[in-house]
Design a protein around this motif. Structure first.
Motif, PDB file in Angstrom:
ATOM      1  N   THR A  20      -2.005  -4.022  -0.536  1.00  0.00           N
ATOM      2  CA  THR A  20      -1.359  -2.747  -0.222  1.00  0.00           C
ATOM      3  C   THR A  20      -1.891  -2.248   1.108  1.00  0.00           C
ATOM      4  O   THR A  20      -2.987  -2.622   1.543  1.00  0.00           O
ATOM      5  N   ARG A  59       2.911   3.782   1.939  1.00  0.00           N
ATOM      6  CA  ARG A  59       2.230   2.505   1.781  1.00  0.00           C
ATOM      7  C   ARG A  59       3.083   1.561   0.947  1.00  0.00           C
ATOM      8  O   ARG A  59       3.913   1.993   0.142  1.00  0.00           O
ATOM      9  N   VAL A  61      -2.165   8.827   2.388  1.00  0.00           N
ATOM     10  CA  VAL A  61      -2.195   7.493   2.992  1.00  0.00           C
ATOM     11  C   VAL A  61      -2.819   7.548   4.381  1.00  0.00           C
ATOM     12  O   VAL A  61      -3.619   6.685   4.760  1.00  0.00           O
ATOM     13  N   ALA A  63      -0.911   0.673   4.761  1.00  0.00           N
ATOM     14  CA  ALA A  63      -0.048   1.630   5.453  1.00  0.00           C
ATOM     15  C   ALA A  63       1.069   0.902   6.193  1.00  0.00           C
ATOM     16  O   ALA A  63       0.933  -0.259   6.595  1.00  0.00           O
TER      17      ALA A  63
END
Length: 399
Positions: free
Chosen positions: A118, A128, A87, A120
């Motif tokens: 979606t 995430r 991520v 972080a």
């Protein structure tokens, strides 16, 4: 804004898929990506892209951001995307470096329009989250039930000569596209096995080990059963001609647990595995790892016509086999779920001869699915009916 339609024909090398594949996709509804929005993702500070057709071709030099675009789309489903990146590796780098990024899309599926987002999480660089229609889903399975994606990347060309670990990861991605809970089974086995390995080095209470070995056995059997079921379904789909004229392959699983499952019920196999783990404690302590489990499996790929291992085929034959597997997997998803997946093909024409290039174009043109395709130049895509774009320095412009 409409993009130029690439409709030139490839002469004598025109090809079509079999009626079997066409029937599968004709019975399903495609899921179309209507809009993609990126924020601080890879090379894109910001992007709002509206595709002009269900099949899109993105051309541009290496490093232009073509693969980044496909990777963003692949992250709309659970998992680590087509690059398998962490991520924290997905955020844009540069003068205004950030740890946060976001990908959002509006899609049209069998149930109408829906949105997936979606990105972080602030303060948690390796986590995430998903949003579905503006709300946090109860689980990632809700996302997987609305959208599936399959992809082909240049790195996957090494599948036939790669390590067994690489082939297992490829197989597990295929399974997860149809059975999202498979990821949890694999993760649960790995966590229990790692804890068992640590305890074995500490001379622990045997009861602790009993509990961990029970967990290892349950998750190992569940993961192996899911792998075997996927391969059975995919082999049947390929045998029906769903990916013809690409070479027909036969997929198998070299796995001791799978062998046991073919001969006995899952409950009996779990009991046998618990006993095997217990008797192997000394051996596993010495080798610092479990001698049994799904981590020992290997995906076997052979040419169905000759029974020759795919690893012995030419580079061009291997690429044709790989495309056939990917198209067969897309057909299996369509037949099972009633909705075709999003197909993401990164540099698919490399190593393909003219006949198989035309066959791929025929598949993308005929089958009822949405596909995004990349290449360094637009000329090789003459013959494919698609919206064509030039990608350069984070800008997507129609051709």
């Amino acid at each position: 804004m409409l993009a130029y339609q690439c409709t030139l024909r490839s002469g004598a090398h025109q090809a079509t898929l079999t009626d079997s594949s066409a029937r599968i996709f004709k019975r399903t509804l495609a899921t179309y990506l209507k809009r993609l929005t990126l924020t601080d993702f890879r090379s894109y500070p910001t992007l709002r892209f509206t595709p002009a057709a269900r099949v899109c071709v993105f051309a541009g030099p290496n490093g232009a951001g073509k693969t980044n675009l496909l990777e963003a789309a692949s992250l709309l489903v659970p998992g680590r995307g087509l690059r398998g990146a962490k991520v924290s590796e997905l955020a844009r780098r540069g003068r205004e470096e950030t740890s946060r990024w976001a990908v959002a899309a509006q899609l049209s599926g069998p149930g109408g329009l829906f949105e997936i987002g979606t990105g972080a999480v602030e303060g948690a660089p390796e986590r995430r989250v998903f949003m579905l229609d503006g709300a946090k889903p109860r689980s990632q399975s809700e996302i997987a039930e609305r959208l599936a994606a399959v992809w082909l990347t240049p790195q996957m060309d090494r599948l036939f000569t790669d390590s067994a670990s690489g082939r297992r990861k490829f197989l597990d991605r295929l399974v997860i596209a149809l059975e999202p809970h498979h990821a949890r089974e694999i993760a649960a086995f790995e966590a229990a096995a790692a804890q068992r390995n640590r305890l074995l080095a500490e001379n622990p209470d045997p009861l602790w080990l009993d509990g961990l070995e029970d967990s290892c056995a349950r998750h190992a059997v569940a993961a192996t059963a899911a792998r075997a079921a996927l391969l059975a379904g995919l082999n049947a789909t390929l045998a029906s001609g769903a990916a013809a004229p690409f070479p027909l392959v036969r997929l198998g699983l070299n796995c001791a647990i799978a062998e046991k499952l073919r001969a006995a019920p899952a409950v009996e196999v779990e009991d046998a595995l618990r006993a095997a783990y217990k008797s192997a404690r000394a051996q596993d302590t010495a080798q610092r790892g479990a001698s049994l489990g799904p981590q020992k499996a290997d995906l076997l790929i052979t040419d169905a016509a000759t029974a020759r291992p795919a690893a012995l085929s030419s580079t061009g034959q291997q690429k044709s086999m790989l495309i056939g597997i990917v198209l067969g997997h897309a057909a299996l998803i369509a037949a099972t779920c009633g909705a075709a997946p999003l197909l993401l093909l990164d540099e698919p024409l490399v190593h393909l001869d003219a006949a198989h290039r035309a066959a791929l174009f025929a598949a993308l043109t005929t089958l009822n699915l949405a596909a995004w395709v990349t290449g360094t130049d637009i000329e090789p895509f003459a013959g494919l009916q698609a919206a064509c774009y030039r990608v350069h320095e984070g800008v997507i412009a129609p051709l």
